[in-house]
Design a protein around this motif. Structure first.
Motif, PDB file in Angstrom:
ATOM      1  N   ALA A  27       0.842  -1.194   0.000  1.00  0.00           N
ATOM      2  CA  ALA A  27       0.000   0.000   0.000  1.00  0.00           C
ATOM      3  C   ALA A  27       0.883   1.252   0.000  1.00  0.00           C
ATOM      4  CB  ALA A  27      -0.892  -0.006   1.239  1.00  0.00           C
ATOM      5  N   PRO A  28       0.440   2.361  -0.623  1.00  0.00           N
ATOM      6  CA  PRO A  28      -0.820   2.478  -1.365  1.00  0.00           C
ATOM      7  C   PRO A  28      -0.667   2.032  -2.823  1.00  0.00           C
ATOM      8  CG  PRO A  28       0.215   4.613  -1.240  1.00  0.00           C
ATOM      9  CD  PRO A  28       1.126   3.667  -0.493  1.00  0.00           C
ATOM     10  N   GLU A  29      -1.688   1.472  -3.366  1.00  0.00           N
ATOM     11  CA  GLU A  29      -1.675   1.015  -4.745  1.00  0.00           C
ATOM     12  C   GLU A  29      -1.955   2.162  -5.719  1.00  0.00           C
ATOM     13  OE1 GLU A  29      -3.446  -1.909  -1.849  1.00  0.00           O
ATOM     14  OE2 GLU A  29      -3.903   0.141  -2.476  1.00  0.00           O
ATOM     15  N   SER A  30      -2.558   3.236  -5.203  1.00  0.00           N
ATOM     16  CA  SER A  30      -2.819   4.432  -6.002  1.00  0.00           C
ATOM     17  C   SER A  30      -2.647   5.648  -5.102  1.00  0.00           C
ATOM     18  CB  SER A  30      -4.241   4.411  -6.574  1.00  0.00           C
ATOM     19  OG  SER A  30      -4.574   5.667  -7.146  1.00  0.00           O
ATOM     20  N   GLY A  53      -7.670   7.598   9.504  1.00  0.00           N
ATOM     21  CA  GLY A  53      -6.378   7.645  10.194  1.00  0.00           C
ATOM     22  C   GLY A  53      -5.584   6.370  10.016  1.00  0.00           C
ATOM     23  N   VAL A  54      -6.277   5.239  10.051  1.00  0.00           N
ATOM     24  CA  VAL A  54      -5.607   3.958   9.816  1.00  0.00           C
ATOM     25  C   VAL A  54      -5.049   3.904   8.395  1.00  0.00           C
ATOM     26  CG1 VAL A  54      -6.007   1.473   9.543  1.00  0.00           C
ATOM     27  CG2 VAL A  54      -6.913   2.667  11.545  1.00  0.00           C
ATOM     28  N   LEU A  55      -5.855   4.329   7.431  1.00  0.00           N
ATOM     29  CA  LEU A  55      -5.393   4.304   6.040  1.00  0.00           C
ATOM     30  C   LEU A  55      -4.199   5.238   5.835  1.00  0.00           C
ATOM     31  CD1 LEU A  55      -8.726   4.140   3.997  1.00  0.00           C
ATOM     32  CD2 LEU A  55      -7.219   2.271   4.743  1.00  0.00           C
ATOM     33  N   GLY A  59      -0.187   4.724   4.456  1.00  0.00           N
ATOM     34  CA  GLY A  59       0.386   5.471   3.352  1.00  0.00           C
ATOM     35  C   GLY A  59      -0.593   6.063   2.372  1.00  0.00           C
ATOM     36  N   TYR A  60      -1.885   5.896   2.602  1.00  0.00           N
ATOM     37  CA  TYR A  60      -2.887   6.413   1.674  1.00  0.00           C
ATOM     38  C   TYR A  60      -3.137   7.904   1.896  1.00  0.00           C
ATOM     39  CZ  TYR A  60      -4.086   1.533   0.647  1.00  0.00           C
ATOM     40  OH  TYR A  60      -4.040   0.219   0.258  1.00  0.00           O
ATOM     41  N   THR A  61      -3.617   8.554   0.852  1.00  0.00           N
ATOM     42  CA  THR A  61      -4.120   9.920   0.946  1.00  0.00           C
ATOM     43  C   THR A  61      -5.631   9.839   1.165  1.00  0.00           C
ATOM     44  OG1 THR A  61      -2.419  10.737  -0.549  1.00  0.00           O
ATOM     45  CG2 THR A  61      -4.373  12.122  -0.247  1.00  0.00           C
ATOM     46  N   VAL A  62      -6.128  10.573   2.160  1.00  0.00           N
ATOM     47  CA  VAL A  62      -7.537  10.488   2.529  1.00  0.00           C
ATOM     48  C   VAL A  62      -8.157  11.884   2.532  1.00  0.00           C
ATOM     49  CG1 VAL A  62      -9.189   9.757   4.298  1.00  0.00           C
ATOM     50  CG2 VAL A  62      -7.088   8.447   3.949  1.00  0.00           C
ATOM     51  N   GLU A  63      -9.351  11.983   2.002  1.00  0.00           N
ATOM     52  CA  GLU A  63     -10.149  13.207   2.083  1.00  0.00           C
ATOM     53  C   GLU A  63     -11.483  12.886   2.732  1.00  0.00           C
ATOM     54  OE1 GLU A  63     -10.496  14.845  -1.823  1.00  0.00           O
ATOM     55  OE2 GLU A  63      -8.353  15.335  -1.978  1.00  0.00           O
ATOM     56  N   TYR A  64     -12.118  13.921   3.309  1.00  0.00           N
ATOM     57  CA  TYR A  64     -13.369  13.731   4.052  1.00  0.00           C
ATOM     58  C   TYR A  64     -14.451  14.689   3.546  1.00  0.00           C
ATOM     59  CZ  TYR A  64     -10.172  11.424   7.334  1.00  0.00           C
ATOM     60  OH  TYR A  64      -9.224  10.605   7.912  1.00  0.00           O
ATOM     61  N   PRO A  65     -15.059  14.421   2.404  1.00  0.00           N
ATOM     62  CA  PRO A  65     -16.144  15.288   1.937  1.00  0.00           C
ATOM     63  C   PRO A  65     -17.405  15.121   2.783  1.00  0.00           C
ATOM     64  CG  PRO A  65     -15.883  13.404   0.484  1.00  0.00           C
ATOM     65  CD  PRO A  65     -14.755  13.341   1.461  1.00  0.00           C
ATOM     66  N   THR A  66     -18.092  16.214   3.032  1.00  0.00           N
ATOM     67  CA  THR A  66     -19.379  16.153   3.717  1.00  0.00           C
ATOM     68  C   THR A  66     -20.452  15.789   2.697  1.00  0.00           C
ATOM     69  OG1 THR A  66     -18.692  17.787   5.348  1.00  0.00           O
ATOM     70  CG2 THR A  66     -21.062  17.462   5.058  1.00  0.00           C
ATOM     71  N   TRP A 262     -17.747   2.393  -2.813  1.00  0.00           N
ATOM     72  CA  TRP A 262     -17.802   2.431  -4.274  1.00  0.00           C
ATOM     73  C   TRP A 262     -17.249   1.115  -4.793  1.00  0.00           C
ATOM     74  CZ3 TRP A 262     -13.046   3.826  -7.245  1.00  0.00           C
ATOM     75  CH2 TRP A 262     -13.278   3.809  -8.627  1.00  0.00           C
ATOM     76  N   LYS A 263     -17.894   0.544  -5.793  1.00  0.00           N
ATOM     77  CA  LYS A 263     -17.501  -0.771  -6.299  1.00  0.00           C
ATOM     78  C   LYS A 263     -16.049  -0.820  -6.755  1.00  0.00           C
ATOM     79  CE  LYS A 263     -18.926  -4.367  -9.573  1.00  0.00           C
ATOM     80  NZ  LYS A 263     -19.857  -4.711 -10.676  1.00  0.00           N
ATOM     81  N   GLY A 264     -15.536   0.289  -7.277  1.00  0.00           N
ATOM     82  CA  GLY A 264     -14.168   0.311  -7.784  1.00  0.00           C
ATOM     83  C   GLY A 264     -13.088   0.301  -6.725  1.00  0.00           C
ATOM     84  N   MET A 265     -13.465   0.468  -5.443  1.00  0.00           N
ATOM     85  CA  MET A 265     -12.459   0.509  -4.383  1.00  0.00           C
ATOM     86  C   MET A 265     -11.659  -0.785  -4.314  1.00  0.00           C
ATOM     87  SD  MET A 265     -12.989   1.121  -0.283  1.00  0.00           S
ATOM     88  CE  MET A 265     -11.569   1.417   0.772  1.00  0.00           C
ATOM     89  N   LYS A 266     -12.322  -1.903  -4.505  1.00  0.00           N
ATOM     90  CA  LYS A 266     -11.680  -3.211  -4.356  1.00  0.00           C
ATOM     91  C   LYS A 266     -10.499  -3.379  -5.302  1.00  0.00           C
ATOM     92  CE  LYS A 266     -12.799  -8.140  -4.203  1.00  0.00           C
ATOM     93  NZ  LYS A 266     -13.909  -9.141  -4.315  1.00  0.00           N
ATOM     94  N   ASP A 267     -10.641  -2.903  -6.522  1.00  0.00           N
ATOM     95  CA  ASP A 267      -9.578  -3.055  -7.507  1.00  0.00           C
ATOM     96  C   ASP A 267      -8.540  -1.940  -7.428  1.00  0.00           C
ATOM     97  OD1 ASP A 267     -10.709  -5.393  -8.565  1.00  0.00           O
ATOM     98  OD2 ASP A 267     -12.007  -4.243  -9.907  1.00  0.00           O
ATOM     99  N   LYS A 268      -8.966  -0.739  -7.079  1.00  0.00           N
ATOM    100  CA  LYS A 268      -8.049   0.400  -7.090  1.00  0.00           C
ATOM    101  C   LYS A 268      -7.181   0.458  -5.836  1.00  0.00           C
ATOM    102  CE  LYS A 268      -7.917   5.333  -8.165  1.00  0.00           C
ATOM    103  NZ  LYS A 268      -8.702   6.491  -8.645  1.00  0.00           N
ATOM    104  N   TRP A 269      -7.774   0.126  -4.683  1.00  0.00           N
ATOM    105  CA  TRP A 269      -7.046   0.156  -3.413  1.00  0.00           C
ATOM    106  C   TRP A 269      -7.324  -1.135  -2.635  1.00  0.00           C
ATOM    107  CZ3 TRP A 269     -10.403   4.486  -4.414  1.00  0.00           C
ATOM    108  CH2 TRP A 269      -9.769   5.667  -4.804  1.00  0.00           C
ATOM    109  N   PRO A 270      -6.824  -2.291  -3.070  1.00  0.00           N
ATOM    110  CA  PRO A 270      -7.228  -3.568  -2.458  1.00  0.00           C
ATOM    111  C   PRO A 270      -6.904  -3.702  -0.971  1.00  0.00           C
ATOM    112  CG  PRO A 270      -5.455  -3.863  -4.063  1.00  0.00           C
ATOM    113  CD  PRO A 270      -5.960  -2.492  -4.247  1.00  0.00           C
TER     114      PRO A 270
END
Length: 320
Positions: A27-30, A53-55, A59-66, A262-270
């Motif tokens: 990780a991170p894969e993207s 925070g765990v992500l 090493g992941y980049t995380v955003e928190y949209p309302t 989102w369905k794409g999460m599994k492939d983009k960030w396994p």
């Protein structure tokens, strides 16, 4: 590092440490941000901040949209504008979850852990003014309703519902059960519980939407109203129940709280997907953490960081 001077066992251990793949190495894969939704109540935002925070530790980049609670299921998560949301209550989001599942663009990641309960609630000191409680039929007595009234609703009782985005069908319930109550929707979750605290301190009349998991049922002594038990038919078939011409003549449903992605999460960030799927939290722990925010005045970020620091073995196992 020169390993020829080390013992065979030590050399083997070092070699294994370089050859064995780990979640942290993968990780991170993207580098694209994982977007975790924030809603308008404390526990969901705590779960979002813990998850994020765990992500970030991985090493992941995380955003928190309302986001809007219900439409996020059928728009934000389906089109990938949101990656993950940590709490969808089967009690209020059941229909939206069905619609979201039907798109094929989202994935239910399973239960969060706590069981959801949401219902009308009153402080114990109000029972002497409406002695038939918790039976819902006591609320039909004009004297009981007046005991829960305020100048803006008298002679009707006042019921303080959640923000309108939560739905819950309280306006319909009042009509279908013939209750002499006026529904007032709180602007925010925080405003609703601030009003409860003020009324409780003054022993003033209040009837409102209380939910669990939450710190309030533990802090304040009171009871949930006992309406006719929820059934699917109650919400869908007007002929069901005591009012044969209207739906919603029963209480609110109980059920699970689910995580959605989102369905794409599994492939983009396994690896991140695996963490989200494995994420669980205990009801008592979540209630205590929520209390630190709402009662002790700590920020969700600080409370989440504290949990992450104290539970490293737990969240590392989620990634394995």
């Amino acid at each position: 590092m020169n390993v020829k001077f080390l013992g065979m066992g030590a050399a083997a251990l070092i070699a294994a440490s370089f050859c064995t793949p780990s979640a942290y190495a993968q990780a991170p894969e993207s580098s694209d941000p994982i977007k975790i939704a924030l809603f308008d109540w404390t526990s969901v935002n705590l779960n979002a901040k813990i998850m994020g925070g765990v992500l970030e530790k991985l090493g992941y980049t995380v955003e928190y949209p309302t986001a809007d609670y219900l439409s996020s299921l059928t728009t934000g998560l389906t089109n990938g504008d949101l990656t993950l949301a940590m709490e969808y209550w089967q009690t209020t989001a059941g229909e939206a979850m069905v619609a979201s599942d039907a798109t094929g663009q989202t994935e239910n990641l399973g239960p969060l852990g706590p069981q959801a309960k949401e219902e009308w609630w009153y402080p114990a000191y109000m029972k002497e003014k409406c002695p038939g409680l918790p039976n819902w039929e006591a609320l039909k007595d004009p004297k009981c309703a007046e005991a829960f009234s305020t100048p803006e609703t008298a002679p009707n009782g006042r019921y303080l519902g959640g923000p309108v985005t939560w739905e819950g069908f309280d306006d319909e319930r009042v009509v279908s059960l013939g209750l002499p109550f006026t529904v007032i929707h709180a602007g925010t979750d925080a405003a609703m519980f601030a009003e409860l605290d003020s009324a409780y301190q003054r022993q003033a009349p209040i009837m409102l939407w209380i939910y669990s998991p939450h710190w309030a049922p533990a802090k304040y002594k009171g009871e949930w109203v006992e309406f006719p038990p929820y059934t699917k038919e109650c919400y869908e078939d007007p002929a069901w129940g005591s009012n044969t011409s209207a739906a919603y003549d029963c209480g609110k449903p109980t059920g699970e709280i689910y995580k959605y992605a989102w369905k794409g999460m599994k492939d983009k960030w396994p690896i991140a997907y695996k963490v989200a799927k494995n994420y669980k939290i205990d009801t008592d722990v979540l209630n205590a953490l929520s209390g630190q925010v709402d009662l002790d005045g700590k920020s969700p970020e600080d409370v989440a960081a504290g949990w992450i620091a104290e539970n490293e073995a737990t969240w590392k196992a989620w990634a394995e």
